[in-house]
Design a protein around this motif. Structure first.
Motif, PDB file in Angstrom:
ATOM      1  N   LEU A 172       0.833  -1.206   0.000  1.00 31.02           N
ATOM      2  CA  LEU A 172       0.000   0.000   0.000  1.00 31.02           C
ATOM      3  C   LEU A 172       0.866   1.255   0.000  1.00 31.02           C
ATOM      4  O   LEU A 172       0.582   2.231  -0.694  1.00 31.02           O
ATOM      5  N   ALA A 173       1.950   1.230   0.788  1.00 35.54           N
ATOM      6  CA  ALA A 173       2.850   2.377   0.822  1.00 35.54           C
ATOM      7  C   ALA A 173       3.546   2.572  -0.519  1.00 35.54           C
ATOM      8  O   ALA A 173       3.736   3.710  -0.972  1.00 35.54           O
ATOM      9  N   LEU A 174       3.924   1.473  -1.181  1.00 31.28           N
ATOM     10  CA  LEU A 174       4.559   1.581  -2.491  1.00 31.28           C
ATOM     11  C   LEU A 174       3.616   2.211  -3.513  1.00 31.28           C
ATOM     12  O   LEU A 174       4.021   3.056  -4.316  1.00 31.28           O
ATOM     13  N   MET A 175       2.347   1.809  -3.472  1.00 34.11           N
ATOM     14  CA  MET A 175       1.379   2.337  -4.425  1.00 34.11           C
ATOM     15  C   MET A 175       1.019   3.784  -4.128  1.00 34.11           C
ATOM     16  O   MET A 175       0.716   4.561  -5.028  1.00 34.11           O
ATOM     17  N   ALA A 176       1.041   4.162  -2.841  1.00 40.16           N
ATOM     18  CA  ALA A 176       0.649   5.517  -2.467  1.00 40.16           C
ATOM     19  C   ALA A 176       1.736   6.539  -2.776  1.00 40.16           C
ATOM     20  O   ALA A 176       1.473   7.736  -2.843  1.00 40.16           O
ATOM     21  N   GLY A 177       2.971   6.081  -2.946  1.00 40.64           N
ATOM     22  CA  GLY A 177       4.043   6.980  -3.338  1.00 40.64           C
ATOM     23  C   GLY A 177       4.441   7.957  -2.244  1.00 40.64           C
ATOM     24  O   GLY A 177       4.615   7.590  -1.084  1.00 40.64           O
ATOM     25  N   ASP A 178       4.580   9.249  -2.622  1.00 44.28           N
ATOM     26  CA  ASP A 178       5.104  10.258  -1.695  1.00 44.28           C
ATOM     27  C   ASP A 178       4.094  10.703  -0.648  1.00 44.28           C
ATOM     28  O   ASP A 178       4.430  11.503   0.219  1.00 44.28           O
ATOM     29  N   GLY A 179       2.865  10.198  -0.719  1.00 42.43           N
ATOM     30  CA  GLY A 179       1.846  10.668   0.219  1.00 42.43           C
ATOM     31  C   GLY A 179       1.816   9.938   1.538  1.00 42.43           C
ATOM     32  O   GLY A 179       0.882  10.114   2.325  1.00 42.43           O
ATOM     33  N   VAL A 180       2.820   9.101   1.839  1.00 45.01           N
ATOM     34  CA  VAL A 180       2.810   8.290   3.055  1.00 45.01           C
ATOM     35  C   VAL A 180       3.569   8.999   4.173  1.00 45.01           C
ATOM     36  O   VAL A 180       4.674   9.503   3.966  1.00 45.01           O
ATOM     37  N   THR A 181       2.960   9.023   5.358  1.00 41.21           N
ATOM     38  CA  THR A 181       3.603   9.570   6.552  1.00 41.21           C
ATOM     39  C   THR A 181       3.552   8.521   7.652  1.00 41.21           C
ATOM     40  O   THR A 181       2.497   7.935   7.911  1.00 41.21           O
ATOM     41  N   LEU A 182       4.677   8.267   8.292  1.00 45.25           N
ATOM     42  CA  LEU A 182       4.727   7.322   9.403  1.00 45.25           C
ATOM     43  C   LEU A 182       4.221   8.023  10.659  1.00 45.25           C
ATOM     44  O   LEU A 182       4.830   8.978  11.137  1.00 45.25           O
ATOM     45  N   GLU A 183       3.089   7.567  11.187  1.00 48.04           N
ATOM     46  CA  GLU A 183       2.502   8.179  12.372  1.00 48.04           C
ATOM     47  C   GLU A 183       3.063   7.589  13.663  1.00 48.04           C
ATOM     48  O   GLU A 183       3.219   8.286  14.663  1.00 48.04           O
ATOM     49  N   MET A 184       3.348   6.288  13.670  1.00 49.39           N
ATOM     50  CA  MET A 184       3.825   5.647  14.881  1.00 49.39           C
ATOM     51  C   MET A 184       4.554   4.372  14.505  1.00 49.39           C
ATOM     52  O   MET A 184       4.158   3.666  13.584  1.00 49.39           O
ATOM     53  N   ARG A 185       5.623   4.099  15.221  1.00 50.30           N
ATOM     54  CA  ARG A 185       6.352   2.848  15.042  1.00 50.30           C
ATOM     55  C   ARG A 185       6.418   2.143  16.390  1.00 50.30           C
ATOM     56  O   ARG A 185       6.792   2.753  17.389  1.00 50.30           O
ATOM     57  N   GLU A 186       6.053   0.874  16.396  1.00 52.64           N
ATOM     58  CA  GLU A 186       6.090   0.084  17.616  1.00 52.64           C
ATOM     59  C   GLU A 186       7.043  -1.091  17.431  1.00 52.64           C
ATOM     60  O   GLU A 186       7.003  -1.768  16.403  1.00 52.64           O
ATOM     61  N   GLU A 187       7.901  -1.302  18.409  1.00 52.78           N
ATOM     62  CA  GLU A 187       8.761  -2.472  18.408  1.00 52.78           C
ATOM     63  C   GLU A 187       8.051  -3.603  19.140  1.00 52.78           C
ATOM     64  O   GLU A 187       7.373  -3.368  20.142  1.00 52.78           O
ATOM     65  N   TRP A 188       8.188  -4.817  18.631  1.00 54.79           N
ATOM     66  CA  TRP A 188       7.562  -5.943  19.315  1.00 54.79           C
ATOM     67  C   TRP A 188       8.625  -6.808  19.968  1.00 54.79           C
ATOM     68  O   TRP A 188       9.781  -6.808  19.578  1.00 54.79           O
ATOM     69  N   LEU A 189       8.221  -7.492  21.000  1.00 51.38           N
ATOM     70  CA  LEU A 189       9.165  -8.206  21.865  1.00 51.38           C
ATOM     71  C   LEU A 189       9.012  -9.709  21.703  1.00 51.38           C
ATOM     72  O   LEU A 189       7.904 -10.217  21.547  1.00 51.38           O
ATOM     73  N   ILE A 190      10.149 -10.411  21.764  1.00 53.32           N
ATOM     74  CA  ILE A 190      10.127 -11.867  21.719  1.00 53.32           C
ATOM     75  C   ILE A 190      11.275 -12.375  22.586  1.00 53.32           C
ATOM     76  O   ILE A 190      12.319 -11.723  22.706  1.00 53.32           O
TER      77      ILE A 190
END
Length: 246
Positions: A117-135
């Motif tokens: 989806l991000a590839l298709m949306a091109g320059d209009g993508v903004t990262l709002e939040m990044r979460e790291e997951w634990l294992i």
């Protein structure tokens, strides 16, 4: 972000029952095999994915993939879940999202590092939040033998793990990789100097979340150059991620 109108395709995407996850699991299974971190969903995980607010999302699917969205709120459309592994699934899903452009200003979704989806949306993508997951691997030997490895690779590596939370993991392991499978032997004496790392660093390496060389640069992994190169080959692959919470 807003999507531009996508091209039309013969593989129409049609409304489906969000309470019937069985056909969705079949569509999703090939994606699990080629990416790292995505779990086989239980009934509870499917409910969380398709009913994020306690109410069923609007589900649309065809024979190639599916997308589920929740009703627009505050000029925002949220994608609750999606599996779009081919253009025959992605293009009609993009057209569906574009159809909301009179009602919403942005579309949000949970995606991974290689997000279509991000590839298709091109320059209009903004990262709002990044979460790291634990294992945390509870049994390192079993984890390494259950893990898949790159096709055609024949390699070996020796580890010395210092796990401060699980003393049963604090030992030396010799890993032999062949035909996509790993075989572990525990070693009291080692033929060559082992890679030394802690339990948390091993978890990042094991999942592919962090490369051996990145862990070495951070001072979390110690060993000879040739052994680090081996780990780079053994644990290479797609970055790990998952959209699920539990």
């Amino acid at each position: 972000m807003a999507f531009a109108q996508a091209g039309t395709t013969a593989a129409s995407i049609l409304p489906a029952d969000p309470l019937d996850a069985a056909p969705l699991a079949m569509l999703r299974r090939p994606m699990l095999a080629e990416q790292n971190g995505l779990p086989e969903r239980t009934e509870a995980l499917w409910t969380l994915a398709l009913c994020p607010d306690g109410e069923p999302a609007d589900l649309f699917r065809n024979d190639d993939g599916y997308i589920a969205v929740t009703p627009p709120q505050d000029r925002r459309l949220a994608v609750a879940d999606a599996c779009l592994p081919s253009p025959r699934a992605l293009e009609p899903a993009m057209a569906l999202l574009a159809g909301f452009r009179a009602q919403v200003d942005r579309v949000t979704w949970r995606g991974g590092p290689d997000d279509t989806l991000a590839l298709m949306a091109g320059d209009g993508v903004t990262l709002e939040m990044r979460e790291e997951w634990l294992i945390r691997p509870l049994d390192i030997a079993l984890s390494l033998e259950a893990r898949g490895y790159p096709a055609g690779l024949s390699e070996s590596a020796t580890f010395e793990i210092k796990d401060n939370l699980n003393h049963g993991n604090r030992r030396k392991y010799h890993l032999e990789v062949a035909q996509c499978r790993g075989n572990i032997s525990e070693m009291e004496q080692v033929i060559e100097p082992p890679i030394r790392l802690g339990g948390a660093a091993f978890a990042s390496l094991f999942t592919g979340h962090t490369s051996a060389r990145s862990l070495w640069r951070a001072g979390l992994l110690h060993g000879e150059e040739k052994m680090i190169d081996r780990l780079q080959r053994i644990f290479c692959g797609a970055p790990s991620w998952m959209p699920d919470r539990f």
